[in-house]
Design an enzyme around this catalytic site. Sequence first.
Site, PDB file in Angstrom:
ATOM      1  N   SER A   6       0.831  -1.207   0.000  1.00  0.00           N
ATOM      2  CA  SER A   6       0.000   0.000   0.000  1.00  0.00           C
ATOM      3  C   SER A   6       0.862   1.252   0.000  1.00  0.00           C
ATOM      4  O   SER A   6       1.636   1.499   0.931  1.00  0.00           O
ATOM      5  CB  SER A   6      -0.919   0.018   1.218  1.00  0.00           C
ATOM      6  OG  SER A   6      -1.478   1.313   1.336  1.00  0.00           O
ATOM      7  N   HIS A  31      -1.111  -1.247  -4.325  1.00  0.00           N
ATOM      8  CA  HIS A  31      -2.386  -0.982  -3.649  1.00  0.00           C
ATOM      9  C   HIS A  31      -2.524   0.523  -3.404  1.00  0.00           C
ATOM     10  O   HIS A  31      -1.682   1.152  -2.773  1.00  0.00           O
ATOM     11  CB  HIS A  31      -2.449  -1.744  -2.323  1.00  0.00           C
ATOM     12  CG  HIS A  31      -3.781  -1.674  -1.651  1.00  0.00           C
ATOM     13  ND1 HIS A  31      -4.840  -2.474  -2.007  1.00  0.00           N
ATOM     14  CD2 HIS A  31      -4.230  -0.887  -0.643  1.00  0.00           C
ATOM     15  CE1 HIS A  31      -5.889  -2.195  -1.253  1.00  0.00           C
ATOM     16  NE2 HIS A  31      -5.547  -1.224  -0.409  1.00  0.00           N
ATOM     17  N   ASP A  33      -4.890   3.502  -1.951  1.00  0.00           N
ATOM     18  CA  ASP A  33      -5.988   3.798  -1.023  1.00  0.00           C
ATOM     19  C   ASP A  33      -6.533   5.195  -1.262  1.00  0.00           C
ATOM     20  O   ASP A  33      -5.858   6.189  -0.999  1.00  0.00           O
ATOM     21  CB  ASP A  33      -5.474   3.691   0.419  1.00  0.00           C
ATOM     22  CG  ASP A  33      -5.219   2.248   0.805  1.00  0.00           C
ATOM     23  OD1 ASP A  33      -6.169   1.445   0.752  1.00  0.00           O
ATOM     24  OD2 ASP A  33      -4.066   1.916   1.150  1.00  0.00           O
ATOM     25  N   MET A  35      -9.208   7.888  -0.132  1.00  0.00           N
ATOM     26  CA  MET A  35     -10.081   8.221   1.009  1.00  0.00           C
ATOM     27  C   MET A  35     -10.623   9.636   0.842  1.00  0.00           C
ATOM     28  O   MET A  35      -9.859  10.550   0.524  1.00  0.00           O
ATOM     29  CB  MET A  35      -9.287   8.162   2.307  1.00  0.00           C
ATOM     30  CG  MET A  35      -8.576   6.854   2.541  1.00  0.00           C
ATOM     31  SD  MET A  35      -7.656   6.920   4.084  1.00  0.00           S
ATOM     32  CE  MET A  35      -6.854   5.314   4.036  1.00  0.00           C
ATOM     33  N   HIS A  64      -8.353   0.810  -4.147  1.00  0.00           N
ATOM     34  CA  HIS A  64      -9.305   0.578  -3.061  1.00  0.00           C
ATOM     35  C   HIS A  64     -10.007   1.901  -2.756  1.00  0.00           C
ATOM     36  O   HIS A  64      -9.403   2.808  -2.170  1.00  0.00           O
ATOM     37  CB  HIS A  64      -8.510   0.065  -1.845  1.00  0.00           C
ATOM     38  CG  HIS A  64      -9.304  -0.122  -0.599  1.00  0.00           C
ATOM     39  ND1 HIS A  64      -8.712  -0.305   0.644  1.00  0.00           N
ATOM     40  CD2 HIS A  64     -10.643  -0.182  -0.374  1.00  0.00           C
ATOM     41  CE1 HIS A  64      -9.643  -0.456   1.558  1.00  0.00           C
ATOM     42  NE2 HIS A  64     -10.830  -0.378   0.979  1.00  0.00           N
ATOM     43  N   MET A  66     -12.291   4.167  -0.758  1.00  0.00           N
ATOM     44  CA  MET A  66     -12.983   4.376   0.523  1.00  0.00           C
ATOM     45  C   MET A  66     -13.702   5.718   0.420  1.00  0.00           C
ATOM     46  O   MET A  66     -13.324   6.706   1.061  1.00  0.00           O
ATOM     47  CB  MET A  66     -11.970   4.348   1.671  1.00  0.00           C
ATOM     48  CG  MET A  66     -11.480   2.935   1.971  1.00  0.00           C
ATOM     49  SD  MET A  66      -9.946   2.914   2.916  1.00  0.00           S
ATOM     50  CE  MET A  66      -8.791   3.040   1.563  1.00  0.00           C
ATOM     51  N   MET A 135     -11.463  -6.297   5.114  1.00  0.00           N
ATOM     52  CA  MET A 135     -10.751  -5.295   5.920  1.00  0.00           C
ATOM     53  C   MET A 135     -10.452  -5.910   7.289  1.00  0.00           C
ATOM     54  O   MET A 135     -11.367  -6.279   8.020  1.00  0.00           O
ATOM     55  CB  MET A 135     -11.605  -4.034   6.101  1.00  0.00           C
ATOM     56  CG  MET A 135     -11.766  -3.183   4.843  1.00  0.00           C
ATOM     57  SD  MET A 135     -10.213  -2.733   4.027  1.00  0.00           S
ATOM     58  CE  MET A 135      -9.339  -1.868   5.332  1.00  0.00           C
ATOM     59  N   ASP A 173      -6.602  -6.669   3.985  1.00  0.00           N
ATOM     60  CA  ASP A 173      -5.999  -5.338   4.082  1.00  0.00           C
ATOM     61  C   ASP A 173      -6.070  -4.817   5.518  1.00  0.00           C
ATOM     62  O   ASP A 173      -7.157  -4.638   6.064  1.00  0.00           O
ATOM     63  CB  ASP A 173      -6.785  -4.421   3.128  1.00  0.00           C
ATOM     64  CG  ASP A 173      -6.219  -3.020   3.016  1.00  0.00           C
ATOM     65  OD1 ASP A 173      -5.153  -2.750   3.590  1.00  0.00           O
ATOM     66  OD2 ASP A 173      -6.874  -2.193   2.338  1.00  0.00           O
TER      67      ASP A 173
HETATM   68  C1  DX5 Z   1      -6.503   1.248   5.518  1.00  0.00           C
HETATM   69  C2  DX5 Z   1      -6.039   1.011   4.122  1.00  0.00           C
HETATM   70  C3  DX5 Z   1      -4.864   0.111   4.028  1.00  0.00           C
HETATM   71  C4  DX5 Z   1      -3.618   0.609   4.715  1.00  0.00           C
HETATM   72  C5  DX5 Z   1      -2.996  -0.598   5.336  1.00  0.00           C
HETATM   73  O1  DX5 Z   1      -7.688   1.917   5.500  1.00  0.00           O
HETATM   74  O2  DX5 Z   1      -7.071   0.441   3.351  1.00  0.00           O
HETATM   75  O3  DX5 Z   1      -4.592  -0.288   2.692  1.00  0.00           O
HETATM   76  O4  DX5 Z   1      -2.707   1.241   3.866  1.00  0.00           O
HETATM   77  O5  DX5 Z   1      -1.960  -0.190   6.125  1.00  0.00           O
HETATM   78  P1  DX5 Z   1      -1.190  -1.173   7.127  1.00  0.00           P
HETATM   79  O6  DX5 Z   1      -0.647  -2.310   6.295  1.00  0.00           O
HETATM   80  O7  DX5 Z   1      -0.141  -0.294   7.704  1.00  0.00           O
HETATM   81  O8  DX5 Z   1      -2.213  -1.647   8.132  1.00  0.00           O
HETATM   82 ZN    ZN Z   2      -6.538  -0.449   1.337  1.00  0.00          ZN
END
Ligand code: DX5
Ligand code: ZN
Length: 214
Positions: A6, A31, A33, A35, A64, A66, A135, A173
């Site tokens: 990620s 990956h 993310d 948000m 991903h 969110m 998750m 994840d």
């Molecule tokens: C959290 C994200 C993850 C995050 C994971 O909301 O979806 O992808 O980057 O981070 P680690 O591996 O540090 O838990």
């Molecule tokens: Zn993620």
Amino acid sequence: MLISPSLLSCDFANVQRDVEMLNQSKADFFHIDIMDGVFVPNISYGLPVLKAMTKHATKPMDVHLMIQNPDAYLSSFKDAGAHFLTVHYEACVHLHRTIQAIQHLEMKAGVALNPHTPVSLLEEVIDQLDLVLIMSVNPGFGGQKFIDSSCKKVEKVKELIVKNNSKCLIEVDGGVNLETGAALSNAGADILVAGSFVFKSSNPIKTISELKEL
Ligand code: DX5
Ligand code: ZN
């Protein structure tokens, strides 16, 4: 095991350097993310940053989302380079339509489940999905502690996949390290996402190789 590091935990002042490091590693995907500060209580980065990463990446982008109302942005994510596009079950009122729209745009469709959302809610769509994202932390931040009951959820997804003869992959994840990764591998996970464990390690390339062996 397939590994999707990620980029949320990369050095944002050196994104190109970190993308190139992942190109050299045994990572299978990137990956990404996204948000929005509404669906989750944090804002990460958006389309222009994804485009910039895609420009340098030599592996598929595993995006991903969110965000609320992902339907409004599906084609923009396709244009920005998404290969897998994963939406949250909790953000989609018409999930079946959203999955079809993603696949119509020639992307692989994924659905993510928050820790409180039961696997059984995917019964009617599992045969159409390319990916289920479990998750194993509450989404929004990197570096959180792994929720142990996630392994049971992975087993349940595996059962659902086998029962429905689906080709869907299982990705997990949040809080992944060598210990939790080994438990997830036993439970039937296909893809592990790892953010802080990779980027905070003194040798990320070696760490990715170790995860790959799980
Ligand atoms: C959290 C994200 C993850 C995050 C994971 O909301 O979806 O992808 O980057 O981070 P680690 O591996 O540090 O838990
Ligand atoms: Zn993620």
